[in-house]
Design an enzyme around this catalytic site. Structure first.
Site, PDB file in Angstrom:
ATOM      1  N   ASP A  92       1.014  -0.784   0.064  1.00 12.26           N
ATOM      2  CA  ASP A  92      -0.129   0.126  -0.406  1.00 12.26           C
ATOM      3  C   ASP A  92       0.527   1.153  -0.194  1.00 12.26           C
ATOM      4  O   ASP A  92       2.060   1.143   0.065  1.00 12.26           O
ATOM      5  CB  ASP A  92      -1.236  -0.377   1.224  1.00 12.26           C
ATOM      6  CG  ASP A  92      -0.241  -0.194   2.347  1.00 12.26           C
ATOM      7  OD1 ASP A  92       0.966   0.089   2.565  1.00 12.26           O
ATOM      8  OD2 ASP A  92      -0.998  -0.344   3.680  1.00 12.26           O
ATOM      9  N   SER A  93       0.038   2.551  -0.022  1.00 14.71           N
ATOM     10  CA  SER A  93       1.089   3.750  -0.171  1.00 14.71           C
ATOM     11  C   SER A  93       1.576   4.210   1.516  1.00 14.71           C
ATOM     12  O   SER A  93       2.322   5.364   0.907  1.00 14.71           O
ATOM     13  CB  SER A  93       0.522   4.630  -1.324  1.00 14.71           C
ATOM     14  OG  SER A  93      -1.251   5.216  -0.446  1.00 14.71           O
ATOM     15  N   ASP A 266      -7.650  -7.194   0.432  1.00 10.23           N
ATOM     16  CA  ASP A 266      -6.861  -7.625   1.497  1.00 10.23           C
ATOM     17  C   ASP A 266      -7.491  -7.491   3.032  1.00 10.23           C
ATOM     18  O   ASP A 266      -8.688  -6.949   3.826  1.00 10.23           O
ATOM     19  CB  ASP A 266      -5.856  -7.115   1.551  1.00 10.23           C
ATOM     20  CG  ASP A 266      -5.988  -5.890   2.188  1.00 10.23           C
ATOM     21  OD1 ASP A 266      -5.559  -4.735   2.938  1.00 10.23           O
ATOM     22  OD2 ASP A 266      -6.615  -4.629   1.018  1.00 10.23           O
ATOM     23  N   CYS A 304     -12.603 -29.051   8.417  1.00  6.84           N
ATOM     24  CA  CYS A 304     -11.528 -28.674   8.104  1.00  6.84           C
ATOM     25  C   CYS A 304     -10.290 -29.093   8.079  1.00  6.84           C
ATOM     26  O   CYS A 304      -9.970 -29.854   8.366  1.00  6.84           O
ATOM     27  CB  CYS A 304     -11.269 -26.772   8.396  1.00  6.84           C
ATOM     28  SG  CYS A 304      -9.895 -26.501   8.322  1.00  6.84           S
ATOM     29  N   CYS A 306      -6.737 -28.001   8.272  1.00  2.68           N
ATOM     30  CA  CYS A 306      -6.078 -26.768   8.537  1.00  2.68           C
ATOM     31  C   CYS A 306      -5.614 -27.476   9.756  1.00  2.68           C
ATOM     32  O   CYS A 306      -6.242 -28.408  10.701  1.00  2.68           O
ATOM     33  CB  CYS A 306      -6.249 -25.239   8.716  1.00  2.68           C
ATOM     34  SG  CYS A 306      -7.340 -25.032  10.440  1.00  2.68           S
ATOM     35  N   CYS A 309      -7.380 -27.963  12.850  1.00  6.32           N
ATOM     36  CA  CYS A 309      -8.660 -28.959  12.477  1.00  6.32           C
ATOM     37  C   CYS A 309      -8.311 -30.131  12.899  1.00  6.32           C
ATOM     38  O   CYS A 309      -8.891 -31.257  13.482  1.00  6.32           O
ATOM     39  CB  CYS A 309      -9.896 -28.510  12.043  1.00  6.32           C
ATOM     40  SG  CYS A 309     -11.012 -26.924  12.265  1.00  6.32           S
ATOM     41  N   HIS A 335      -5.702 -21.858  10.995  1.00  5.90           N
ATOM     42  CA  HIS A 335      -7.237 -22.101  10.459  1.00  5.90           C
ATOM     43  C   HIS A 335      -8.321 -20.540   9.675  1.00  5.90           C
ATOM     44  O   HIS A 335      -8.509 -20.717   9.097  1.00  5.90           O
ATOM     45  CB  HIS A 335      -7.812 -22.143  12.019  1.00  5.90           C
ATOM     46  CG  HIS A 335      -9.672 -22.181  11.806  1.00  5.90           C
ATOM     47  ND1 HIS A 335      -9.744 -23.217  10.937  1.00  5.90           N
ATOM     48  CD2 HIS A 335     -10.314 -21.873  12.342  1.00  5.90           C
ATOM     49  CE1 HIS A 335     -11.350 -23.312  11.175  1.00  5.90           C
ATOM     50  NE2 HIS A 335     -11.580 -21.469  11.412  1.00  5.90           N
TER      51      HIS A 335
END
Length: 375
Positions: A92-93, A266, A304, A306, A309, A335
């Site tokens: 970002d700026s 984002d 899930c 991940c 989990c 997660h």
């Protein structure tokens, strides 16, 4: 050096599935970019972030220019090497952080002078300096320097701010120069005012950018106002360039934005929530601090895959949260990032198959069920 490009592969209503090509790899869209504020996604290793499905990370110009400084990162081989992430990075700026984090700031036509929130030292950020910092960082997608006014604001305030941002957009474009393989995105402003949004989009298209962001939303205005703006704002931007909604968001914000033609987003939410004991699941939010999880041997989300989990119970996650163990931030952040990337893959698949409305209906129906019943 490869080129920067964008291809729309499929559409479903206003939603688009596509791919952004960069010399450092492809970004599948709609894309969610985890935020690596200070050259790290907090509580995660870069290879773990990649394992969740992330194609691109976001870095913060404001934080990195103050510490460790862009010049130091450049001397050490650039941001990719510095943080061990060899895929695309968007920076970002610095404009939004200057507006939101620093009380001591002065805004002029030239730019913004402000005091560091770290040590009070004085700094100046202009379109030219922002482009220089982002060049030193070596990011693949560079954002224009803009001013982001808080909402609500009256039309005169929004108009004045937007037109300043458009003059800064031209200066950013001039200072960016010719950098093959790197992209510069313009940022549309105008608050919740349709005529100002259209004026801003026209100004940006006249300058010409590699991609376009919808800025000035997700600043506290609420979902209804944001969606009202997104009902028309993306349509003012070129169809053959990526559209990036900055700072969004919650899963239902993401789904609504994709339905309205947004390609990139984002947010710090998945990582920040993970550090405070909030898990995002198909059935909504779970607060792992709640006592109901104390004796629960089940995972956060049965479906899930991940590590949190697959390998740990709610009871364990509750315990390490209460004990303030670092592994809790690690597991919950992993997660959450996994869930967000899985949601993006689901959206991409649904757009590709022309069944987005069914996917969205199912998404909302599952969330409405709420968390699984306590044992």
């Amino acid at each position: 050096m490869g080129k920067f490009g964008f291809t729309v592969q499929a559409t479903d209503g206003k939603a688009r599935k596509g791919v952004i090509s960069t010399p450092r790899g492809e970004i599948r869209t709609p894309a969610f970019m985890p935020v690596g504020t200070a050259a790290t996604v907090k509580a995660m290793m870069p290879e773990s972030v990649r394992a969740t499905g992330a194609d691109i990370l976001l870095g913060n110009t404001y934080h990195l220019m103050l510490r460790p400084t862009a010049e130091r990162i450049d001397r050490l081989g650039g941001l990719h090497k510095f943080m061990n992430w060899d895929r695309p990075i968007l920076t970002d700026s610095g404009g939004f952080q200057v507006m939101s984090l620093t009380d001591l700031r002065k805004l002029t036509e030239e730019g913004v002078t402000f005091r560091s929130h770290i040590d009070g030292s004085k700094h100046k950020l202009t379109p030219e300096r922002s482009m220089e910092i982002q060049r030193l960082l070596g990011s693949d997608i560079v954002m224009c320097f803009d001013e982001c006014p808080a909402l609500p604001a009256d039309e005169a305030t929004l108009a004045k701010s937007m037109r300043l941002s458009m003059r800064w957009a031209q200066r950013s474009r001039d200072a960016f120069g010719d950098r093959p393989g790197h992209a510069l995105f313009g940022i549309m402003q105008g608050g919740d005012n349709r005529a100002l949004r259209e004026e801003s989009a026209t100004a940006l298209k006249d300058i010409g950018f590699d991609g376009y962001a919808v800025g000035g939303l997700a600043v506290g205005e609420g979902q209804e106002i944001m969606f009202n703006v997104l009902d028309y704002a993306p349509g003012f931007l070129p169809e053959d360039k990526p559209r990036y909604l900055m700072g969004v968001g919650k899963p239902d914000d993401i789904v609504g934005a994709v339905e309205r033609g947004i390609d990139m987003m984002d947010c710090v939410l998945p990582s920040r929530s993970g550090r405070t004991g909030q898990a995002w699941t198909r059935r909504g939010q779970v607060n792992i601090k709640n006592a109901r999880h104390m004796d629960d041997p089940r995972p956060l989300d049965e479906a899930c895959t991940c590590p949190a989990c697959r390998n740990y119970s709610r009871a364990y996650l509750h315990h390490v949260m209460k004990s303030q163990e670092i592994i809790c931030s690690m597991l919950l952040t992993w997660h959450n990032l996994h869930y967000f990337q899985e949601l993006m893959q689901g959206l991409r698949d649904a757009i590709g198959a022309g069944r987005l409305s069914a996917f969205v209906a199912d998404f909302h129906a599952q969330r409405a069920m709420g968390d699984i019943a306590p044992l």
